[in-house]
Design a protein around this motif. Structure first.
Motif, PDB file in Angstrom:
ATOM      1  N   TYR A  92       7.608  -5.817  -3.176  1.00  0.00           N
ATOM      2  CA  TYR A  92       7.189  -5.276  -4.476  1.00  0.00           C
ATOM      3  C   TYR A  92       5.938  -6.010  -4.955  1.00  0.00           C
ATOM      4  O   TYR A  92       5.623  -7.100  -4.478  1.00  0.00           O
ATOM      5  CB  TYR A  92       8.282  -5.514  -5.537  1.00  0.00           C
ATOM      6  CG  TYR A  92       9.560  -4.758  -5.314  1.00  0.00           C
ATOM      7  CD1 TYR A  92       9.819  -3.569  -5.988  1.00  0.00           C
ATOM      8  CD2 TYR A  92      10.553  -5.255  -4.459  1.00  0.00           C
ATOM      9  CE1 TYR A  92      11.014  -2.883  -5.814  1.00  0.00           C
ATOM     10  CE2 TYR A  92      11.751  -4.569  -4.275  1.00  0.00           C
ATOM     11  CZ  TYR A  92      11.981  -3.388  -4.957  1.00  0.00           C
ATOM     12  OH  TYR A  92      13.164  -2.708  -4.787  1.00  0.00           O
ATOM     13  N   VAL A  93       5.280  -5.424  -5.954  1.00  0.00           N
ATOM     14  CA  VAL A  93       4.212  -6.151  -6.658  1.00  0.00           C
ATOM     15  C   VAL A  93       4.199  -5.689  -8.120  1.00  0.00           C
ATOM     16  O   VAL A  93       4.278  -4.493  -8.398  1.00  0.00           O
ATOM     17  CB  VAL A  93       2.828  -5.965  -5.981  1.00  0.00           C
ATOM     18  CG1 VAL A  93       2.401  -4.492  -5.926  1.00  0.00           C
ATOM     19  CG2 VAL A  93       1.764  -6.795  -6.692  1.00  0.00           C
ATOM     20  N   VAL A  94       4.176  -6.647  -9.030  1.00  0.00           N
ATOM     21  CA  VAL A  94       4.068  -6.331 -10.461  1.00  0.00           C
ATOM     22  C   VAL A  94       2.613  -5.957 -10.743  1.00  0.00           C
ATOM     23  O   VAL A  94       1.695  -6.690 -10.368  1.00  0.00           O
ATOM     24  CB  VAL A  94       4.466  -7.563 -11.324  1.00  0.00           C
ATOM     25  CG1 VAL A  94       4.244  -7.277 -12.810  1.00  0.00           C
ATOM     26  CG2 VAL A  94       5.914  -7.965 -11.060  1.00  0.00           C
ATOM     27  N   LEU A  95       2.405  -4.826 -11.397  1.00  0.00           N
ATOM     28  CA  LEU A  95       1.036  -4.383 -11.708  1.00  0.00           C
ATOM     29  C   LEU A  95       0.934  -3.997 -13.181  1.00  0.00           C
ATOM     30  O   LEU A  95       1.840  -3.359 -13.728  1.00  0.00           O
ATOM     31  CB  LEU A  95       0.659  -3.188 -10.819  1.00  0.00           C
ATOM     32  CG  LEU A  95       0.587  -3.503  -9.314  1.00  0.00           C
ATOM     33  CD1 LEU A  95       0.303  -2.239  -8.510  1.00  0.00           C
ATOM     34  CD2 LEU A  95      -0.473  -4.565  -9.011  1.00  0.00           C
ATOM     35  N   VAL A 111      -5.692  -0.865 -13.190  1.00  0.00           N
ATOM     36  CA  VAL A 111      -4.274  -0.861 -12.812  1.00  0.00           C
ATOM     37  C   VAL A 111      -4.006   0.334 -11.891  1.00  0.00           C
ATOM     38  O   VAL A 111      -3.280   0.223 -10.898  1.00  0.00           O
ATOM     39  CB  VAL A 111      -3.358  -0.821 -14.065  1.00  0.00           C
ATOM     40  CG1 VAL A 111      -1.891  -0.746 -13.652  1.00  0.00           C
ATOM     41  CG2 VAL A 111      -3.587  -2.045 -14.949  1.00  0.00           C
ATOM     42  N   ASN A 112      -4.613   1.458 -12.201  1.00  0.00           N
ATOM     43  CA  ASN A 112      -4.444   2.653 -11.368  1.00  0.00           C
ATOM     44  C   ASN A 112      -4.904   2.411  -9.930  1.00  0.00           C
ATOM     45  O   ASN A 112      -4.228   2.788  -8.963  1.00  0.00           O
ATOM     46  CB  ASN A 112      -5.211   3.822 -12.001  1.00  0.00           C
ATOM     47  CG  ASN A 112      -5.138   5.080 -11.163  1.00  0.00           C
ATOM     48  OD1 ASN A 112      -6.152   5.591 -10.692  1.00  0.00           O
ATOM     49  ND2 ASN A 112      -3.949   5.598 -10.948  1.00  0.00           N
ATOM     50  N   LYS A 113      -6.052   1.745  -9.774  1.00  0.00           N
ATOM     51  CA  LYS A 113      -6.548   1.477  -8.401  1.00  0.00           C
ATOM     52  C   LYS A 113      -5.563   0.582  -7.653  1.00  0.00           C
ATOM     53  O   LYS A 113      -5.339   0.732  -6.454  1.00  0.00           O
ATOM     54  CB  LYS A 113      -7.931   0.804  -8.471  1.00  0.00           C
ATOM     55  CG  LYS A 113      -9.031   1.738  -8.941  1.00  0.00           C
ATOM     56  CD  LYS A 113     -10.406   1.175  -8.614  1.00  0.00           C
ATOM     57  CE  LYS A 113     -11.071   0.573  -9.801  1.00  0.00           C
ATOM     58  NZ  LYS A 113     -12.438   0.143  -9.626  1.00  0.00           N
ATOM     59  N   ALA A 118      -1.361  -0.349  -3.626  1.00  0.00           N
ATOM     60  CA  ALA A 118      -0.043  -0.907  -3.295  1.00  0.00           C
ATOM     61  C   ALA A 118       0.792   0.134  -2.549  1.00  0.00           C
ATOM     62  O   ALA A 118       1.382  -0.161  -1.496  1.00  0.00           O
ATOM     63  CB  ALA A 118       0.677  -1.350  -4.577  1.00  0.00           C
ATOM     64  N   LEU A 119       0.824   1.361  -3.071  1.00  0.00           N
ATOM     65  CA  LEU A 119       1.622   2.417  -2.421  1.00  0.00           C
ATOM     66  C   LEU A 119       1.093   2.702  -1.019  1.00  0.00           C
ATOM     67  O   LEU A 119       1.864   2.878  -0.074  1.00  0.00           O
ATOM     68  CB  LEU A 119       1.607   3.690  -3.278  1.00  0.00           C
ATOM     69  CG  LEU A 119       2.399   3.587  -4.590  1.00  0.00           C
ATOM     70  CD1 LEU A 119       2.106   4.784  -5.484  1.00  0.00           C
ATOM     71  CD2 LEU A 119       3.906   3.490  -4.313  1.00  0.00           C
ATOM     72  N   SER A 160       4.839   9.820  -2.682  1.00  0.00           N
ATOM     73  CA  SER A 160       4.832   8.347  -2.694  1.00  0.00           C
ATOM     74  C   SER A 160       5.449   7.782  -3.973  1.00  0.00           C
ATOM     75  O   SER A 160       5.795   6.594  -4.028  1.00  0.00           O
ATOM     76  CB  SER A 160       3.415   7.799  -2.507  1.00  0.00           C
ATOM     77  OG  SER A 160       2.604   8.183  -3.587  1.00  0.00           O
ATOM     78  N   ALA A 161       5.618   8.637  -4.994  1.00  0.00           N
ATOM     79  CA  ALA A 161       6.064   8.124  -6.293  1.00  0.00           C
ATOM     80  C   ALA A 161       7.502   7.616  -6.274  1.00  0.00           C
ATOM     81  O   ALA A 161       7.905   6.859  -7.158  1.00  0.00           O
ATOM     82  CB  ALA A 161       5.906   9.209  -7.352  1.00  0.00           C
TER      83      ALA A 161
END
Ligand code: PEP
Length: 257
Positions: A92-95, A111-113, A118-119, A160-161
């Motif tokens: 995981y990664v906190v964004l 944050v969107n980038k 990450a996905l 991917s969501a």
């Protein structure tokens, strides 16, 4: 009682040296050995990730980064990439944590980038949103959180969501000891789920887990987690102590069985 699977995260922020982090991970491995039906994730500082991953081998506790850059590599001194986190053993990664947004000035576009990268690299984003006190007092909670969700998740495909986790963390409740009432949190969580239904699909929105974060502790975990749209917690201060973090995980376990 519910059949949903909660997800409890422990954000260690800029606390714990590698040795202290490994010791906390060792304690959690023992304390959480028999926990079932709850996903547990710890988010150590970057330099602690490798020893924590090593310590949590053969444990169900997963590890998360606290932040990452959206580029794969390059001249970005002080940054860390998705590939590095993945290779170090993170799932995981906190964004978009509020401290990244409000202390370091991260925008929804940045944050969107990060979410998209990450996905693409196989990390599950713990995507944080939340309003500031003055925004709440001005009645802007929904417009602020709505923009964070729509702009932060722009371009994420429905396929991917499924890997997303959302964390609603009202900024005024983070690290302040002030917790949102379960009613306030539930109202915003329901609103976020409606948004997700609109952005993705109602089916996906019902599956995505929305954590609450903001001064969660053993004494208030059950009242928050028992709400219909609260599927977990992102815990800061109370996650630093393995005993209190374990109590919060057990509160989730009790509600899921
Ligand atoms: C956090 O760091 O995400 C957080 C919610 O902190 P705290 O639990 O200390 O308010």
């Amino acid at each position: 009682m519910t059949n949903r699977r909660y997800i409890i995260g422990g954000n260690w922020k800029m606390f714990k040296t590698p040795a202290e982090a490994a010791s906390a991970a060792k304690a959690l491995k023992v304390k959480l050995i028999n926990v079932e039906n709850v996903d547990v994730v710890v988010c150590p500082p970057a330099v602690d990730i490798v020893p924590v991953v090593e310590m949590l081998k053969e444990s169900t506790v997963r590890v998360s980064g606290q932040n990452m850059h959206w580029e794969d590599d390059g001249a970005f001194t002080g940054e860390i990439s998705a590939g590095m986190l993945k290779d170090a053993g993170c799932d995981y990664v906190v964004l978009g944590h509020s401290e990244r947004r409000h202390v370091f000035g991260e925008t929804n576009t940045e944050v969107n980038k990060k979410v998209l990268k990450a996905l693409a690299r196989g990390l599950k984003p713990i995507f944080c949103v939340g309003e500031k006190l003055e925004e709440r007092e001005a009645g802007k909670t929904e417009s602020v959180v709505g923009a964070q969700v729509r702009e932060g998740l722009a371009g994420v495909s429905v396929e991917s969501a499924d890997d997303l986790v959302i964390a609603y963390e009202p900024v005024w409740a983070i690290g302040t000891g002030v917790t949102a009432t379960p009613e306030h949190a539930e109202d915003v969580h329901r609103y976020i789920r409606e948004l997700l239904a609109d952005v993705f699909s109602p089916g996906l929105a019902s599956r995505l887990r929305i954590q609450y974060g903001g001064s969660v502790k053993p004494s208030n975990a059950e009242s928050l987690l028992s709400r219909e749209n609260i599927d977990g917690a992102l815990v800061g201060g109370a996650s630093l102590d393995p005993d209190s973090f374990t109590e919060i995980v057990k509160a989730a376990e009790n509600l899921s069985t």
